[in-house]
Design an enzyme around this catalytic site. Structure first.
Site, PDB file in Angstrom:
ATOM      1  N   PHE A 137      42.755  40.592  40.702  1.00 52.84           N
ATOM      2  CA  PHE A 137      41.493  40.213  40.641  1.00 52.84           C
ATOM      3  C   PHE A 137      41.274  39.243  41.470  1.00 52.84           C
ATOM      4  O   PHE A 137      41.899  38.191  41.460  1.00 52.84           O
ATOM      5  CB  PHE A 137      40.938  39.851  39.186  1.00 52.84           C
ATOM      6  CG  PHE A 137      39.567  39.643  39.131  1.00 52.84           C
ATOM      7  CD1 PHE A 137      38.840  40.921  39.027  1.00 52.84           C
ATOM      8  CD2 PHE A 137      39.135  38.408  39.394  1.00 52.84           C
ATOM      9  CE1 PHE A 137      37.315  40.612  38.974  1.00 52.84           C
ATOM     10  CE2 PHE A 137      37.593  38.105  39.183  1.00 52.84           C
ATOM     11  CZ  PHE A 137      36.723  39.308  39.172  1.00 52.84           C
ATOM     12  N   ASP A 222      46.494  33.299  45.516  1.00 53.53           N
ATOM     13  CA  ASP A 222      45.292  33.297  44.834  1.00 53.53           C
ATOM     14  C   ASP A 222      45.251  32.416  43.357  1.00 53.53           C
ATOM     15  O   ASP A 222      45.906  32.964  42.425  1.00 53.53           O
ATOM     16  CB  ASP A 222      44.601  34.658  44.462  1.00 53.53           C
ATOM     17  CG  ASP A 222      43.101  34.355  43.707  1.00 53.53           C
ATOM     18  OD1 ASP A 222      42.975  33.382  43.293  1.00 53.53           O
ATOM     19  OD2 ASP A 222      42.373  35.519  43.685  1.00 53.53           O
ATOM     20  N   LYS A 251      38.084  27.782  39.614  1.00 53.32           N
ATOM     21  CA  LYS A 251      37.881  27.807  38.047  1.00 53.32           C
ATOM     22  C   LYS A 251      37.846  26.433  37.690  1.00 53.32           C
ATOM     23  O   LYS A 251      36.707  25.748  37.509  1.00 53.32           O
ATOM     24  CB  LYS A 251      38.641  28.873  37.300  1.00 53.32           C
ATOM     25  CG  LYS A 251      38.362  29.940  37.451  1.00 53.32           C
ATOM     26  CD  LYS A 251      38.768  31.183  36.525  1.00 53.32           C
ATOM     27  CE  LYS A 251      38.259  32.291  36.453  1.00 53.32           C
ATOM     28  NZ  LYS A 251      38.615  33.482  37.582  1.00 53.32           N
TER      29      LYS A 251
HETATM   30  C1  LIG Z   1      37.983  34.308  38.605  1.00 52.70           C
HETATM   31  C2  LIG Z   1      38.830  34.685  39.711  1.00 52.70           C
HETATM   32  C3  LIG Z   1      38.338  34.922  40.812  1.00 52.70           C
HETATM   33  C4  LIG Z   1      36.834  34.958  41.108  1.00 52.70           C
HETATM   34  O1  LIG Z   1      36.425  33.728  40.939  1.00 52.70           O
HETATM   35  P1  LIG Z   1      34.500  33.514  40.998  1.00 52.70           P
HETATM   36  O2  LIG Z   1      34.470  32.060  40.939  1.00 52.70           O
HETATM   37  O3  LIG Z   1      34.210  34.397  39.721  1.00 52.70           O
HETATM   38  O4  LIG Z   1      34.106  34.151  42.271  1.00 52.70           O
HETATM   39  C5  LIG Z   1      39.191  35.274  41.854  1.00 52.70           C
HETATM   40  N1  LIG Z   1      40.455  35.062  41.797  1.00 52.70           N
HETATM   41  C6  LIG Z   1      41.010  35.097  40.541  1.00 52.70           C
HETATM   42  C7  LIG Z   1      42.422  34.987  40.329  1.00 52.70           C
HETATM   43  C8  LIG Z   1      40.402  34.721  39.347  1.00 52.70           C
HETATM   44  O5  LIG Z   1      40.860  34.714  38.466  1.00 52.70           O
END
Ligand SMILES: *Cc1c(COP(=O)(O)O)cnc(C)c1O
Length: 397
Positions: A137, A222, A251
């Protein structure tokens, strides 16, 4: 009161979140959230790994109020003291040499993709493909959906921008096969959060690093969900003993104030020159004051260490519950305070609902795995409370 909120939401808000859990919170403190009917909940999800220092930490409140009294936004036309200070903090605490701020995780990943492509563009090389992993994700924008290896997120939004492909995680052979002369970057979550807390093998991560070194490919990690102490180290790549060329963060970085970051090694970061990338809001005085306050609390209260210690304790206790109910709990996995409790499919949504009724906030990933990502300053008593409620639930069903 709640019924009015629900009625307005149904009438005026786009139906992207469907029937939400029927609760609306008015205030919070630490692990606790207070509903408008007076009910008290325990936030074991931490606003989806955002509220790393808990709700309304006194130092955070003070810093936010002070900043609002002074200045909220100026623009990237001028130097910004907090922005420079937060970049210094991130760089001095990690393997990165430079940082860039934006407003979300998706935007941070977009920035990482652009930086990787710009790096090769400036070298005059035709390398633009970005490989990511199935079940990953990476966000909700078109390019990050193109990188998100889940068909149900992708199907309605094709065609995408070109140059994105996915391979099976933890299969180095498949990755090697996918790599070619056009590969610019490989992006991985070292622990896939959204799909149910699935850690990569350490050996796999190390092989990805080596492959990137051998072939001149940029490794992007990420860390949007795994960063800022969540997994028992400041960033998860430290656990894996790999240094990415670029990592993204969001986050928990602002403790709930929207901010994301692209962090990179000097050589890669240098590809961005004036005018190549930008943002209106990213890293403004308010958002970076939030980041500085979060960093300060994490450091002064030893929260990375607490995340490692409490995470281990939490996992041990959950494994104890699993051992008592092996017919119901399939797996307990994760690092630090990012933990997934995988359940038998037929009971998962009932367990999730019962935990909610017992005032334990969690999320249910893929209809199968309860994810917990509580504040990093969680106490053993709070962990015991959750374990007791989970155990109770197991005995009730
Ligand atoms: C939540 C998340 C995103 C997206 O972040 P947003 O602030 O909602 O755009 C991207 N990568 C990972 C691993 C995430 O958990």
């Amino acid at each position: 009161m709640l019924n009015d909120v629900i009625a307005s939401d149904k009438k005026y808000y786009m139906n992207t979140f469907g029937d939400r859990l029927p609760v609306s919170f008015t205030h919070g403190e630490g692990m606790k959230l207070y509903a408008d009917n007076g009910d008290i909940y325990y936030d074991f999800l931490g606003g989806i790994a955002v509220n790393a220092i808990g709700h309304c930490h006194p130092k955070f409140k003070e810093a936010m109020k002070a900043q609002i009294d002074k200045l909220v936004h100026t623009s990237s036309l001028y130097y910004i003291e907090n922005q420079a200070a937060l970049a210094k903090k991130l760089v001095e605490s990690t393997c990165a040499d430079k940082a860039f701020f934006c407003n979300s995780g998706a935007e941070a990943n977009e920035g990482a993709f652009k930086l990787a492509r710009m790096y090769f563009y400036k070298k005059g090389l035709d390398k633009s493909e970005i490989i990511s992993l199935d079940h990953s994700f990476h966000g909700r924008t078109i390019a990050t959906v193109a990188a998100t290896g889940q068909e149900h997120y992708q199907a309605p939004y094709r065609p995408f921008t070109n140059g994105f492909l996915q391979v099976e995680p933890n299969s180095f052979e498949e990755l090697e096969k996918a790599v070619n002369d056009k590969t610019a970057a490989i992006i991985v979550e070292l622990i896939q959060g959204e799909s149910g807390v699935h850690p990569m093998d350490v050996e796999y991560a190390k092989k990805v690093r080596k492959l990137c070194d051998d072939k001149g490919i940029i490794m992007i990690v990420d860390e949007v969900q795994t960063g800022m102490g969540r997994c028992g180290r400041l960033f998860a790549h430290e656990l894996y003993g790999v240094e990415p060329d670029i990592f993204t963060c969001a986050k928990a970085l602002g403790g709930g104030v929207p901010i994301g970051a692209v962090c990179a090694k000097a050589e890669v970061a240098a590809a961005f020159e004036p005018g190549d990338h930008g943002t209106t809001f990213g890293g403004n005085p308010l958002a970076t004051a939030a980041g500085l306050a979060v960093f300060d609390v994490i450091e002064t209260e030893g929260l990375v260490e607490n995340s490692a210690k409490m995470g281990k304790l939490f996992k041990d206790k959950l494994e104890f519950v699993q051992a008592k109910h092996p017919d119901k709990i399939v797996d307990v996995r994760g690092e630090g305070l990012l933990i997934g409790i995988e359940l038998k499919p037929e009971i998962a949504s009932v367990v999730f609902k019962k935990l909610h009724e017992k005032k334990m906030l969690t999320s249910l990933c893929k209809g199968l795995t309860i994810r917990v990502a509580p504040a990093l300053n969680i106490t053993e008593n709070e962990i015991d409370l959750f374990v007791e409620k989970l155990n109770e639930t197991m005995e009730e069903i």
